[in-house]
Design an enzyme around this catalytic site. Structure first.
Site, PDB file in Angstrom:
ATOM      1  N   LEU A 119       4.564   7.499  -1.909  1.00  0.00           N
ATOM      2  CA  LEU A 119       4.445   6.794  -3.207  1.00  0.00           C
ATOM      3  C   LEU A 119       4.401   5.340  -2.975  1.00  0.00           C
ATOM      4  CD1 LEU A 119       7.353   8.886  -4.900  1.00  0.00           C
ATOM      5  CD2 LEU A 119       4.953   9.078  -5.412  1.00  0.00           C
ATOM      6  N   GLU A 120       3.794   4.890  -4.309  1.00  0.00           N
ATOM      7  CA  GLU A 120       4.427   3.681  -3.892  1.00  0.00           C
ATOM      8  C   GLU A 120       4.228   2.569  -4.467  1.00  0.00           C
ATOM      9  OE1 GLU A 120       1.008  -0.219  -4.126  1.00  0.00           O
ATOM     10  OE2 GLU A 120      -0.252   2.407  -3.395  1.00  0.00           O
ATOM     11  N   PHE A 121       5.349   1.544  -4.878  1.00  0.00           N
ATOM     12  CA  PHE A 121       6.026   1.185  -6.215  1.00  0.00           C
ATOM     13  C   PHE A 121       5.473  -0.871  -5.488  1.00  0.00           C
ATOM     14  CE2 PHE A 121      10.363   2.373  -6.792  1.00  0.00           C
ATOM     15  CZ  PHE A 121      10.256   3.014  -7.698  1.00  0.00           C
TER      16      PHE A 121
END
Length: 126
Positions: A119-121
């Site tokens: 996951l990436e923000f």
């Protein structure tokens, strides 16, 4: 012709654990289904396949739990995103690093869901 992203699919191995994580860490709205749920982020959605859910049609080579990469837009500074992940006891695997996203250049941090999905923000507040 004009199109936009409506939804895509990830696979999870444990409904309860994944739902709690995505709601708590990623701010997802849980949308219950007959079996399992979908994860809604504003106007976009991640449909979830998992235990007991018979979905058709499937991709030719369906991804296994932990086999996806998903980027979520963080509405705030990347420092706030890192602080949030720290508060939730979610280790940052990489970042902050500059990345190119849907709205141009932003700062990103990477972490994983309980199955190992990357996951990436990304924050455009740079």
């Amino acid at each position: 012709m004009k199109t936009s992203l409506d939804h895509c699919v990830i696979h999870v191995s444990d409904w309860e654990r994944s739902g709690a994580f995505y709601e708590r860490v990623c701010g997802a709205e849980i949308v219950p289904d007959k079996v399992g749920f979908s994860l809604r982020f504003g106007e976009q959605q991640l449909n979830c396949h998992g235990p007991g859910k018979a979905a058709e049609p499937l991709a030719r080579l369906p991804v296994m739990p932990g086999g996806s990469d998903v980027c979520l837009r963080w509405h705030g500074t990347i420092d706030d995103a890192v602080a949030h992940l720290t508060e939730q006891s979610v280790p940052v695997e990489m970042g902050p690093v500059f990345r190119q996203g849907a709205f141009g250049r932003g700062l990103s941090v990477y972490f994983r869901d309980p199955d190992g999905t990357l996951l990436e923000f990304i924050s455009y507040d740079v």
